[in-house]
Motif scaffolding. Structure first.
Motif, PDB file in Angstrom:
ATOM      1  N   ARG A 138       0.811  -1.215   0.000  1.00 38.29           N
ATOM      2  CA  ARG A 138       0.000   0.000   0.000  1.00 38.29           C
ATOM      3  C   ARG A 138       0.846   1.267   0.000  1.00 38.29           C
ATOM      4  O   ARG A 138       0.327   2.360  -0.191  1.00 38.29           O
ATOM      5  N   MET A 139       2.149   1.124   0.229  1.00 37.53           N
ATOM      6  CA  MET A 139       3.043   2.268   0.209  1.00 37.53           C
ATOM      7  C   MET A 139       3.427   2.605  -1.229  1.00 37.53           C
ATOM      8  O   MET A 139       3.652   1.725  -2.047  1.00 37.53           O
ATOM      9  N   ASN A 140       3.486   3.889  -1.538  1.00 41.68           N
ATOM     10  CA  ASN A 140       3.964   4.338  -2.842  1.00 41.68           C
ATOM     11  C   ASN A 140       4.741   5.636  -2.667  1.00 41.68           C
ATOM     12  O   ASN A 140       4.862   6.159  -1.554  1.00 41.68           O
ATOM     13  N   GLU A 141       5.257   6.151  -3.749  1.00 42.21           N
ATOM     14  CA  GLU A 141       6.119   7.328  -3.663  1.00 42.21           C
ATOM     15  C   GLU A 141       5.387   8.544  -3.113  1.00 42.21           C
ATOM     16  O   GLU A 141       5.939   9.300  -2.308  1.00 42.21           O
ATOM     17  N   GLU A 142       4.154   8.745  -3.532  1.00 42.67           N
ATOM     18  CA  GLU A 142       3.417   9.922  -3.070  1.00 42.67           C
ATOM     19  C   GLU A 142       3.117   9.849  -1.575  1.00 42.67           C
ATOM     20  O   GLU A 142       3.207  10.850  -0.864  1.00 42.67           O
ATOM     21  N   LYS A 143       2.757   8.650  -1.083  1.00 42.99           N
ATOM     22  CA  LYS A 143       2.521   8.493   0.351  1.00 42.99           C
ATOM     23  C   LYS A 143       3.814   8.709   1.128  1.00 42.99           C
ATOM     24  O   LYS A 143       3.807   9.317   2.199  1.00 42.99           O
ATOM     25  N   PHE A 144       4.912   8.200   0.595  1.00 46.96           N
ATOM     26  CA  PHE A 144       6.213   8.382   1.235  1.00 46.96           C
ATOM     27  C   PHE A 144       6.551   9.868   1.317  1.00 46.96           C
ATOM     28  O   PHE A 144       6.972  10.367   2.367  1.00 46.96           O
ATOM     29  N   TYR A 178      23.230   6.738   2.056  1.00 44.67           N
ATOM     30  CA  TYR A 178      24.311   6.592   1.085  1.00 44.67           C
ATOM     31  C   TYR A 178      23.750   6.367  -0.319  1.00 44.67           C
ATOM     32  O   TYR A 178      24.193   6.998  -1.297  1.00 44.67           O
ATOM     33  N   ALA A 179      22.789   5.462  -0.437  1.00 42.00           N
ATOM     34  CA  ALA A 179      22.215   5.169  -1.753  1.00 42.00           C
ATOM     35  C   ALA A 179      21.543   6.393  -2.360  1.00 42.00           C
ATOM     36  O   ALA A 179      21.523   6.560  -3.587  1.00 42.00           O
ATOM     37  N   ALA A 180      21.009   7.272  -1.517  1.00 42.40           N
ATOM     38  CA  ALA A 180      20.350   8.491  -1.984  1.00 42.40           C
ATOM     39  C   ALA A 180      21.331   9.641  -2.162  1.00 42.40           C
ATOM     40  O   ALA A 180      20.936  10.737  -2.565  1.00 42.40           O
ATOM     41  N   GLU A 181      22.613   9.401  -1.852  1.00 41.35           N
ATOM     42  CA  GLU A 181      23.670  10.414  -1.941  1.00 41.35           C
ATOM     43  C   GLU A 181      23.375  11.619  -1.044  1.00 41.35           C
ATOM     44  O   GLU A 181      23.679  12.765  -1.381  1.00 41.35           O
ATOM     45  N   LEU A 182      22.794  11.335   0.114  1.00 43.78           N
ATOM     46  CA  LEU A 182      22.452  12.369   1.087  1.00 43.78           C
ATOM     47  C   LEU A 182      23.192  12.103   2.390  1.00 43.78           C
ATOM     48  O   LEU A 182      23.356  10.950   2.791  1.00 43.78           O
ATOM     49  N   SER A 197      12.077  11.957  -3.898  1.00 40.29           N
ATOM     50  CA  SER A 197      11.952  10.845  -4.847  1.00 40.29           C
ATOM     51  C   SER A 197      13.186   9.946  -4.793  1.00 40.29           C
ATOM     52  O   SER A 197      13.078   8.714  -4.807  1.00 40.29           O
ATOM     53  N   ARG A 198      14.350  10.577  -4.745  1.00 39.12           N
ATOM     54  CA  ARG A 198      15.595   9.822  -4.676  1.00 39.12           C
ATOM     55  C   ARG A 198      15.680   9.029  -3.374  1.00 39.12           C
ATOM     56  O   ARG A 198      16.134   7.880  -3.351  1.00 39.12           O
ATOM     57  N   LEU A 199      15.210   9.623  -2.292  1.00 41.70           N
ATOM     58  CA  LEU A 199      15.222   8.945  -0.992  1.00 41.70           C
ATOM     59  C   LEU A 199      14.281   7.745  -1.002  1.00 41.70           C
ATOM     60  O   LEU A 199      14.625   6.672  -0.485  1.00 41.70           O
ATOM     61  N   TYR A 200      13.102   7.896  -1.590  1.00 39.96           N
ATOM     62  CA  TYR A 200      12.144   6.783  -1.660  1.00 39.96           C
ATOM     63  C   TYR A 200      12.730   5.623  -2.454  1.00 39.96           C
ATOM     64  O   TYR A 200      12.678   4.467  -2.018  1.00 39.96           O
ATOM     65  N   ALA A 201      13.313   5.926  -3.608  1.00 41.35           N
ATOM     66  CA  ALA A 201      13.907   4.872  -4.440  1.00 41.35           C
ATOM     67  C   ALA A 201      15.049   4.180  -3.706  1.00 41.35           C
ATOM     68  O   ALA A 201      15.186   2.949  -3.762  1.00 41.35           O
ATOM     69  N   ALA A 202      15.851   4.954  -2.981  1.00 41.07           N
ATOM     70  CA  ALA A 202      16.979   4.385  -2.235  1.00 41.07           C
ATOM     71  C   ALA A 202      16.491   3.470  -1.119  1.00 41.07           C
ATOM     72  O   ALA A 202      17.043   2.380  -0.908  1.00 41.07           O
ATOM     73  N   ALA A 203      15.467   3.908  -0.394  1.00 41.29           N
ATOM     74  CA  ALA A 203      14.935   3.104   0.709  1.00 41.29           C
ATOM     75  C   ALA A 203      14.398   1.770   0.205  1.00 41.29           C
ATOM     76  O   ALA A 203      14.675   0.712   0.785  1.00 41.29           O
ATOM     77  N   ARG A 204      13.642   1.803  -0.875  1.00 35.39           N
ATOM     78  CA  ARG A 204      13.102   0.572  -1.448  1.00 35.39           C
ATOM     79  C   ARG A 204      14.235  -0.356  -1.902  1.00 35.39           C
ATOM     80  O   ARG A 204      14.222  -1.555  -1.622  1.00 35.39           O
ATOM     81  N   GLU A 205      15.205   0.211  -2.601  1.00 37.71           N
ATOM     82  CA  GLU A 205      16.302  -0.594  -3.131  1.00 37.71           C
ATOM     83  C   GLU A 205      17.103  -1.255  -2.017  1.00 37.71           C
ATOM     84  O   GLU A 205      17.376  -2.466  -2.068  1.00 37.71           O
ATOM     85  N   VAL A 206      17.468  -0.486  -1.011  1.00 41.73           N
ATOM     86  CA  VAL A 206      18.292  -1.024   0.071  1.00 41.73           C
ATOM     87  C   VAL A 206      17.540  -2.090   0.848  1.00 41.73           C
ATOM     88  O   VAL A 206      18.080  -3.184   1.115  1.00 41.73           O
ATOM     89  N   LEU A 207      16.306  -1.822   1.230  1.00 48.18           N
ATOM     90  CA  LEU A 207      15.555  -2.775   2.047  1.00 48.18           C
ATOM     91  C   LEU A 207      15.249  -4.055   1.271  1.00 48.18           C
ATOM     92  O   LEU A 207      15.322  -5.155   1.832  1.00 48.18           O
ATOM     93  N   LEU A 208      14.900  -3.929   0.001  1.00 52.04           N
ATOM     94  CA  LEU A 208      14.636  -5.124  -0.803  1.00 52.04           C
ATOM     95  C   LEU A 208      15.896  -5.955  -0.996  1.00 52.04           C
ATOM     96  O   LEU A 208      15.879  -7.179  -0.835  1.00 52.04           O
ATOM     97  N   ASN A 209      16.999  -5.290  -1.340  1.00 51.09           N
ATOM     98  CA  ASN A 209      18.253  -6.017  -1.552  1.00 51.09           C
ATOM     99  C   ASN A 209      18.743  -6.683  -0.269  1.00 51.09           C
ATOM    100  O   ASN A 209      19.218  -7.829  -0.287  1.00 51.09           O
ATOM    101  N   ALA A 210      18.635  -5.958   0.843  1.00 54.16           N
ATOM    102  CA  ALA A 210      19.086  -6.526   2.116  1.00 54.16           C
ATOM    103  C   ALA A 210      18.234  -7.719   2.530  1.00 54.16           C
ATOM    104  O   ALA A 210      18.745  -8.711   3.058  1.00 54.16           O
ATOM    105  N   THR A 211      16.931  -7.630   2.305  1.00 50.15           N
ATOM    106  CA  THR A 211      16.041  -8.739   2.643  1.00 50.15           C
ATOM    107  C   THR A 211      16.343  -9.963   1.789  1.00 50.15           C
ATOM    108  O   THR A 211      16.426 -11.085   2.299  1.00 50.15           O
ATOM    109  N   GLU A 212      16.528  -9.747   0.496  1.00 52.79           N
ATOM    110  CA  GLU A 212      16.841 -10.862  -0.398  1.00 52.79           C
ATOM    111  C   GLU A 212      18.177 -11.503  -0.063  1.00 52.79           C
ATOM    112  O   GLU A 212      18.377 -12.700  -0.289  1.00 52.79           O
TER     113      GLU A 212
END
Length: 272
Positions: A138-144, A178-182, A197-212
């Motif tokens: 249910r989470m998306n970029e706009e809600k984030f 780090y992934a968001a360069e912030l 937007s960059r922060l949202y993409a970074a959070a998704r990428e890091v959490l998904l990769n770490a979980t996998e």
């Protein structure tokens, strides 16, 4: 402290092994790790079954067949191990729950952590202050953006605040920044839409990769577990003080924000 990826890894692995097996023994070696008298806790579990395992933030909820819940928070230093008495790790255990004939779930390092027995209603009340999950469908970029657009203060402080978003702690807050360069110290009130937007993409990428990759905890969960701890070697900044940044070559710096340790690369992480 185990965070979202570590607890999700535990949830997935435990769900493959212990669901619907009868609880045949409960050993409590540290009474402070449970919330009721030890014999009462044991009696409430004996003969029952775990029918579903849910994760909320950094917690695991074991749904019992009698409608009650076991609420687990490992806190700092907590670990889980599932195996037979013969292959258990040489570690002090606070709680041991046996499923079936000899499959034992060992709760290790619960000096600050706990395993509490609650009703479903009590559990919902205890979880009510948790913020949303960033990996929830249910989470998306706009809600984030709506969540973080109204926040002030440092990025690090916001990411680890469980009432803002659930499941992120010191490690993944630093990896997301780090992934968001912030910089972790960057002020949210200065962020624009592109930063968010960059922060949202970074959070998704890091959490998904770490979980996998099974998170960063090194102790395998079972004797044949090849997944747990797989992300430990993939951390870009966390616990790498003085080492070279893989992206810019600068030295990783360790500092503190609001009493929490922070790792970042000054060469390629910026205020916004």
């Amino acid at each position: 402290m185990p965070e979202l990826p570590e607890m999700e890894n535990y949830r997935i692995q435990l769900s493959k092994h212990i669901l619907d097996l009868p609880i045949t023994n409960v050993a409590i070696n540290r009474e402070k790790s449970v919330n009721i008298e030890a014999n009462a806790f044991k009696s409430a579990l004996m003969g029952g079954q775990v029918i579903f395992i849910e994760r909320r933030g950094k917690h695991l909820l074991f749904h019992l067949d009698n409608g009650r819940r076991l609420l687990l928070h490992l806190m700092l230093g907590g670990l889980l191990y599932l195996g037979s008495p013969e292959d258990r790790p040489n570690r002090t255990t606070q709680i041991e729950i046996t499923f079936g004939s000899e499959l034992v779930l060992y709760f290790i390092g619960l000096r600050l952590g706990y395993l509490h027995l609650h009703t479903a209603k009590e559990t919902e009340q205890l979880m009510s202050d948790l913020g949303p999950e960033l990996l929830d469908r249910r989470m998306n970029e706009e809600k984030f953006k709506a969540i973080f657009r109204k926040r002030r203060g440092s990025l690090k402080t916001a990411l680890v605040n469980q009432e803002i978003v659930a499941g992120i702690g010191n490690c993944y807050a630093d990896e997301i920044a780090y992934a968001a360069e912030l910089k972790p110290s960057a002020k949210l009130q200065n962020f624009n839409e592109e930063d968010l937007s960059r922060l949202y993409a970074a959070a998704r990428e890091v959490l998904l990769n770490a979980t996998e990759a099974g998170g960063y905890i090194e102790l395998p969960m079972t004797q044949d577990d090849q997944l747990t701890g797989g992300f430990n070697e993939r951390c870009q900044v966390y616990d790498r003080e003085g080492e070279k940044c893989f992206r810019c070559g600068d030295n990783i710096v360790k500092t503190e924000i609001a009493g929490k340790k922070v790792f970042y690369s000054p060469g390629c992480q910026h205020d916004r």
